[in-house]
Design a protein around this motif. Structure first.
Motif, PDB file in Angstrom:
ATOM      1  N   THR A  18      -0.963  -0.789   4.985  1.00 16.83           N
ATOM      2  CA  THR A  18      -0.906   0.491   4.282  1.00 16.83           C
ATOM      3  C   THR A  18      -0.695   1.648   5.248  1.00 16.83           C
ATOM      4  O   THR A  18      -1.175   1.635   6.382  1.00 16.83           O
ATOM      5  N   GLY A  19       0.051   2.644   4.762  1.00 19.70           N
ATOM      6  CA  GLY A  19       0.290   3.865   5.524  1.00 19.70           C
ATOM      7  C   GLY A  19      -0.090   5.075   4.689  1.00 19.70           C
ATOM      8  O   GLY A  19      -0.679   4.937   3.600  1.00 19.70           O
ATOM      9  N   ASP A  30       0.948  13.098   3.627  1.00 19.63           N
ATOM     10  CA  ASP A  30       1.451  12.216   4.677  1.00 19.63           C
ATOM     11  C   ASP A  30       2.005  13.073   5.821  1.00 19.63           C
ATOM     12  O   ASP A  30       1.831  14.288   5.849  1.00 19.63           O
ATOM     13  N   THR A  98      -4.369  -1.135   8.144  1.00 19.22           N
ATOM     14  CA  THR A  98      -4.048   0.227   7.736  1.00 19.22           C
ATOM     15  C   THR A  98      -3.771   1.138   8.921  1.00 19.22           C
ATOM     16  O   THR A  98      -4.419   1.037   9.964  1.00 19.22           O
ATOM     17  N   GLN A  99      -2.765   1.986   8.713  1.00 14.90           N
ATOM     18  CA  GLN A  99      -2.451   3.021   9.699  1.00 14.90           C
ATOM     19  C   GLN A  99      -3.252   4.284   9.387  1.00 14.90           C
ATOM     20  O   GLN A  99      -3.180   5.261  10.123  1.00 14.90           O
ATOM     21  N   ASN A 100      -3.972   4.247   8.275  1.00 12.66           N
ATOM     22  CA  ASN A 100      -4.719   5.434   7.861  1.00 12.66           C
ATOM     23  C   ASN A 100      -6.060   5.495   8.564  1.00 12.66           C
ATOM     24  O   ASN A 100      -6.638   4.473   8.926  1.00 12.66           O
ATOM     25  N   THR A 193       4.290   3.154   3.847  1.00  9.57           N
ATOM     26  CA  THR A 193       4.549   3.360   5.271  1.00  9.57           C
ATOM     27  C   THR A 193       6.051   3.382   5.507  1.00  9.57           C
ATOM     28  O   THR A 193       6.785   2.602   4.897  1.00  9.57           O
ATOM     29  N   SER A 194       6.488   4.285   6.391  1.00 12.74           N
ATOM     30  CA  SER A 194       7.926   4.416   6.661  1.00 12.74           C
ATOM     31  C   SER A 194       8.410   3.314   7.600  1.00 12.74           C
ATOM     32  O   SER A 194       9.602   3.183   7.849  1.00 12.74           O
ATOM     33  N   ASN A 218       7.462   1.758  -1.197  1.00  9.55           N
ATOM     34  CA  ASN A 218       7.535   3.057  -0.513  1.00  9.55           C
ATOM     35  C   ASN A 218       8.576   3.943  -1.188  1.00  9.55           C
ATOM     36  O   ASN A 218       9.636   3.466  -1.584  1.00  9.55           O
ATOM     37  N   THR A 222      13.170   2.439   4.171  1.00  8.19           N
ATOM     38  CA  THR A 222      12.606   2.058   5.467  1.00  8.19           C
ATOM     39  C   THR A 222      13.628   1.175   6.186  1.00  8.19           C
ATOM     40  O   THR A 222      14.528   0.618   5.555  1.00  8.19           O
TER      41      THR A 222
END
Ligand code: ZN
Length: 247
Positions: A18-19, A30, A98-100, A193-194, A218, A222
């Motif tokens: 997840t982003g 974001d 997760t990138q969060n 997420t990109s 998304n 991407t």
């Protein structure tokens, strides 16, 4: 959705990446999207760059104000976070990479040991000199009391949120756990997420090389769309519950 739901139904293990896009419905903007923090104010990127953070006290003061005012403190998990809790109940969830840094997965009820925070967490601070790690709350109390750039109480070093800034290496153990989760799944679901930042985006390659189907949810294109088994452009808050519901 039915087709993707079938893949998830047939899977023994599903790993989710997840982003920022999964948290925008919770009121956390974001970074690079049309309403992104860095799209609207490119200078804000300096706050997340280690070099400028270490060398410029003004950047640190601005970073502390941004932490104090961050929407995550009052944000609530949304339907997409909750869908991943449902996926966990099905017994198929191998892990959430997760990138969060907002901990909304844990707040939604995801088991903390299944959440792999590759970019760290904003709810802790760490000292860049001695490595001491402490709750963000305490540092923000000092900011509220008038310290514009609180220093480490143990060694006087620079404090920063326990997140990975540009120019800072990922935690090797955490990233290895993410690689293991990507390698050990039948479906790899990349959400919000990109897929433009490495090495995290490369988890898609690892998953595909190990035989997993790649599903991307998304709003924006991407670099992995052409190789994905399915690409979903629907809003994440609707798409994720639909996928999990179909499984
Ligand atoms: Zn220190």
């Amino acid at each position: 959705m039915e087709r993707i739901g079938g893949w998830v139904r047939a899977a023994a293990n599903v790993t989710v990446l997840t982003g920022a896009g999964i948290s925008t419905d919770s009121g956390i903007p974001d970074f690079r999207g049309p309403q992104g923090v860095w799209t609207k104010d490119p200078s804000a990127e300096a706050l997340s760059t280690l070099d400028t953070y270490v060398n410029d006290p003004e950047v640190r003061k601005k970073a502390w104000r941004a932490r104090r005012d961050h929407p995550a403190w009052t944000a609530r998990p949304n339907a997409a976070h909750e869908a991943l809790v449902d996926l966990e109940r099905s017994g198929k969830l191998r892990g959430i990479v997760t990138q969060n840094i907002d901990e909304l997965h844990q707040r939604a009820g995801s088991r903390p040991d299944l959440v792999i925070e590759v970019h760290g967490t904003m709810r802790r601070v760490s000292c860049l000199s001695c490595g001491e790690n402490a709750p963000m709350e305490r540092a923000l109390e000092r900011v509220a009391a008038g310290e514009e750039d609180p220093a480490c109480r143990s060694c006087g070093g620079i404090l920063k949120s326990a997140t990975i800034s540009f120019g800072q290496a990922l935690d090797a153990d955490v990233f290895n756990a993410a690689v293991a989760a990507a390698a050990d799944c039948d479906v790899f679901l990349a959400v919000g997420t990109s897929l433009g930042v490495y090495p995290v985006a490369g988890l898609c390659d690892i998953a595909m090389d190990c035989g997993a189907r790649l599903v991307i949810v998304n709003a924006e294109p991407t670099p992995y769309d052409g190789r994905a088994d399915a690409v979903v452009r629907d809003p994440i808050g609707a798409a994720l519950p639909a996928i999990v519901g179909a499984a």
